[in-house]
Design a protein around this motif. Sequence first.
Motif, short mmCIF file in Angstrom:
data_model
loop_
_atom_site.label_atom_id
_atom_site.label_comp_id
_atom_site.label_asym_id
_atom_site.label_seq_id
_atom_site.Cartn_x
_atom_site.Cartn_y
_atom_site.Cartn_z
N THR A 137 -4.15 6.88 0.74
CA THR A 137 -2.85 5.75 0.67
C THR A 137 -3.16 4.56 1.50
O THR A 137 -2.31 3.39 1.01
CB THR A 137 -1.89 6.60 1.01
OG1 THR A 137 -1.95 6.78 2.31
CG2 THR A 137 -1.59 7.92 0.19
N CYS A 138 -3.84 4.46 2.35
CA CYS A 138 -4.16 3.12 2.86
C CYS A 138 -4.96 1.84 2.11
O CYS A 138 -4.66 1.02 2.45
CB CYS A 138 -4.78 3.23 4.29
SG CYS A 138 -6.48 3.59 4.45
N ILE A 139 -5.50 2.34 1.21
CA ILE A 139 -6.10 1.07 0.48
C ILE A 139 -5.87 1.25 -1.07
O ILE A 139 -6.42 0.45 -1.91
CB ILE A 139 -7.86 1.42 0.39
CG1 ILE A 139 -8.32 2.80 -0.11
CG2 ILE A 139 -8.15 1.03 1.76
CD1 ILE A 139 -9.77 2.87 -0.14
N THR A 140 -4.80 2.08 -1.30
CA THR A 140 -4.47 2.24 -2.82
C THR A 140 -3.00 1.68 -2.82
O THR A 140 -2.07 2.30 -2.01
CB THR A 140 -4.49 3.79 -3.29
OG1 THR A 140 -5.74 4.12 -2.87
CG2 THR A 140 -4.24 3.81 -4.56
N GLY A 141 -2.64 0.74 -3.72
CA GLY A 141 -1.36 0.17 -3.68
C GLY A 141 -0.32 1.24 -4.43
O GLY A 141 -0.68 2.21 -5.13
N ALA A 142 0.74 1.08 -3.75
CA ALA A 142 1.90 1.78 -4.29
C ALA A 142 2.16 2.38 -6.01
O ALA A 142 2.37 3.28 -6.32
CB ALA A 142 3.16 1.52 -3.63
N MET A 161 0.90 -1.15 0.16
CA MET A 161 -0.11 0.01 -0.17
C MET A 161 0.76 1.45 -0.01
O MET A 161 2.06 1.20 0.46
CB MET A 161 -0.83 0.16 1.34
CG MET A 161 -1.90 -0.97 1.22
SD MET A 161 -3.25 -0.79 -0.17
CE MET A 161 -2.65 -2.41 -0.96
N MET A 162 0.45 2.47 -0.63
CA MET A 162 1.23 3.54 -0.53
C MET A 162 1.43 3.98 0.67
O MET A 162 2.58 4.57 0.96
CB MET A 162 0.23 4.58 -1.38
CG MET A 162 1.05 5.87 -1.80
SD MET A 162 2.82 5.42 -2.59
CE MET A 162 3.13 7.23 -3.17
N ALA A 219 -7.35 10.10 6.94
CA ALA A 219 -6.04 10.65 7.48
C ALA A 219 -4.90 10.48 6.47
O ALA A 219 -3.85 11.10 6.75
CB ALA A 219 -5.91 10.16 8.86
N CYS A 220 -5.02 9.43 5.80
CA CYS A 220 -3.93 8.84 4.98
C CYS A 220 -3.64 9.75 3.67
O CYS A 220 -2.87 9.29 2.93
CB CYS A 220 -4.16 7.46 4.93
SG CYS A 220 -5.30 6.98 3.79
#
Length: 184
Positions: free
Chosen positions: A69-74, A27-28, A52-53
């Motif tokens: 960014t907590c649920i989106t892949g890098a 995750m990102m 928050a992310c």
Amino acid sequence: MSIKTKPMTLTINNKSYGPIDVPEGLMMIDFLHEYVYLTGSRLGCGQGICHACVAIVDNPSGTSEEVRTCITGAHFFNGKKVRTVEGHAKVDEQGEVVELSPIQQSFLDHYSFQCGYCTPGFVNAATIFVEKLKREPIAREELEGAISTALENHICRCTGYVRYYEAVRDVVLKTPGLVKEAVK
């Protein structure tokens, strides 16, 4: 057992990174914290609900958007231009903060946070909102609703909402050209 990786290149806060071999499922938020040591974005709920992310993705069209960014892949960010909360303040040659962004300063002036955990997400949302108003000013009577819409997805567990809204309103009203006054 080996973890499958693939290369990734991106720009974060005007600094280029990569190519870096990154695990495919990372995750990102973890990439930001563990690969580039930018820990300002917070892992709150881990489910994309609290915001928050969020980081800002600057699109080639000149618009920007929040991405959780907590649920989106890098690897979603491969080739993209990203801003995190660390990228808003002005810094000197040594990397020391010399001036906060107007949003950051207003949040301090209004004491818009308690624990501060959600603050990075609010800073990014408010920054995008102000940038949008620079491109497309709104009528004064639409301001309250527009602030609510811009910040509505962000959760503050300490219930600091009123101060966040006041701080954003203050920046908007003090920045020339963001609000159109009614024509009589």
